[in-house]
Design an enzyme around this catalytic site. Sequence first.
Site, PDB file in Angstrom:
ATOM      1  N   HIS A   7      47.768  48.527  47.226  1.00 42.51           N
ATOM      2  CA  HIS A   7      47.813  47.084  47.020  1.00 42.51           C
ATOM      3  C   HIS A   7      46.407  46.497  47.004  1.00 42.51           C
ATOM      4  O   HIS A   7      45.739  46.418  48.032  1.00 42.51           O
ATOM      5  CB  HIS A   7      48.642  46.471  48.158  1.00 42.51           C
ATOM      6  CG  HIS A   7      48.903  45.023  48.033  1.00 42.51           C
ATOM      7  ND1 HIS A   7      48.513  44.119  48.994  1.00 42.51           N
ATOM      8  CD2 HIS A   7      49.528  44.304  47.078  1.00 42.51           C
ATOM      9  CE1 HIS A   7      48.895  42.911  48.649  1.00 42.51           C
ATOM     10  NE2 HIS A   7      49.509  42.984  47.478  1.00 42.51           N
ATOM     11  N   ASP A  66      45.165  43.051  40.383  1.00 47.81           N
ATOM     12  CA  ASP A  66      45.639  41.738  39.921  1.00 47.81           C
ATOM     13  C   ASP A  66      44.650  41.234  38.886  1.00 47.81           C
ATOM     14  O   ASP A  66      43.438  41.252  39.127  1.00 47.81           O
ATOM     15  CB  ASP A  66      45.696  40.747  41.080  1.00 47.81           C
ATOM     16  CG  ASP A  66      46.739  41.116  42.119  1.00 47.81           C
ATOM     17  OD1 ASP A  66      47.723  41.778  41.768  1.00 47.81           O
ATOM     18  OD2 ASP A  66      46.555  40.732  43.291  1.00 47.81           O
ATOM     19  N   HIS A  71      42.642  38.565  43.170  1.00 48.32           N
ATOM     20  CA  HIS A  71      44.010  38.261  43.586  1.00 48.32           C
ATOM     21  C   HIS A  71      44.490  36.944  43.004  1.00 48.32           C
ATOM     22  O   HIS A  71      45.653  36.795  42.644  1.00 48.32           O
ATOM     23  CB  HIS A  71      44.116  38.230  45.104  1.00 48.32           C
ATOM     24  CG  HIS A  71      45.454  37.815  45.606  1.00 48.32           C
ATOM     25  ND1 HIS A  71      46.620  38.427  45.200  1.00 48.32           N
ATOM     26  CD2 HIS A  71      45.831  36.845  46.463  1.00 48.32           C
ATOM     27  CE1 HIS A  71      47.653  37.857  45.797  1.00 48.32           C
ATOM     28  NE2 HIS A  71      47.207  36.891  46.558  1.00 48.32           N
ATOM     29  N   GLU A  91      48.936  43.459  37.665  1.00 49.13           N
ATOM     30  CA  GLU A  91      49.760  42.251  37.697  1.00 49.13           C
ATOM     31  C   GLU A  91      49.031  41.147  36.954  1.00 49.13           C
ATOM     32  O   GLU A  91      47.847  40.897  37.203  1.00 49.13           O
ATOM     33  CB  GLU A  91      50.034  41.792  39.130  1.00 49.13           C
ATOM     34  CG  GLU A  91      50.846  40.502  39.184  1.00 49.13           C
ATOM     35  CD  GLU A  91      51.031  39.930  40.575  1.00 49.13           C
ATOM     36  OE1 GLU A  91      51.474  38.769  40.685  1.00 49.13           O
ATOM     37  OE2 GLU A  91      50.701  40.645  41.559  1.00 49.13           O
TER      38      GLU A  91
END
Length: 360
Positions: free
Chosen positions: A37, A66, A79, A173
């Site tokens: 992550h 991200d 992020h 993402e």
Amino acid sequence: MGERVVLRLSVRLLALAACVLAPMPAIAQDDLLVIAHRGASGDRPEHTLAAYELAIDQGADYIEPDLVATKDMVLVARHENEIGATTDVASRDEFRDRRRSKTIDGELVSGWFVEDFTLAELRTLRAKERLPALRPSNTRFDGLYQVPTFAEIVTLVRAKEAETGRAIGLYPELKHPTFLLQDAGIDMVDLLVAELREAGLDGADDAVFVQSFEVGTLERLDRMLDVRLVQLVKDEGGPADMRGLSYADMVSPAGLAEISAYADGIGAPVGLLFGPAGTALPVIADAKEAGLLVHAWTVRKENAFLPEQLRGRGGPAQTGCDESLYSTLASSGIDGVFTDDPGRMVSPDPTGNPVCMGGG
């Protein structure tokens, strides 16, 4: 995936302690995908090449960048598009006049935004630890690393594949794609598709998942790429691009069937997958019935992110019983887990935390 959601969900996980406060059995990595992550963000400032490389060295199956985009339309890893908390931009006098307030997906946010900087300007900034109170050891790396581009992350993955001889997956993402299209005219979908095609990572057999909280974004990607797609869901609210649609509706059997028309899996917070007794909720079986993979987020080692009975000695920054929680998730039938500490998941410490091992 936000910390506020994770902290709320910790309350719902208290009953998991009864089934995890015991010596943790060894878990074969093949049993469950270990998804780093934001890289090994428990050990390095998140979304830096150092964090991604360490995660790979620790054995993660996938790394998760991200993605946001610069003013000159280059995909970079942060992020959020607001970068005041993750770079030294607030201390840079030359960018003082770039501070803005923007309403992003219904929330007013003030700070400095990637889309207001060219890549060359962004390159003058340096990353810093976003959670210094909880991860003070990470602050020793503040100022060392630039914000990486997605192309650099792909290059790193390929270099590490050549070094290690194993496949390493990418799990990007897209952050706030509808907002960025409307606010800055930046089409995140087109940018990502172009980069994946250029890298030869646009096929069904490539080790790539693309995730988003938005529905329309994934539907477009489904028409343009063959890579696996993951619909992110939360325990409240709904997709920013689908007013009136709730995540609660999306994880119903009918909603999951609709997701399966354009995506290959769901990414859900742990508290949405497990009930107060620590047992799997129907959403896991319903997703499987719809042909969807299930990936859970996010396992972190610090007490601040763990339910009370899974916390170790000391304060919020001290290590708790995260490995035991991971073991419970691994036996639940889900397919993957996001973690800030992939090394602890891949190679758990057999001595463990005395509190977690039943010690005093």
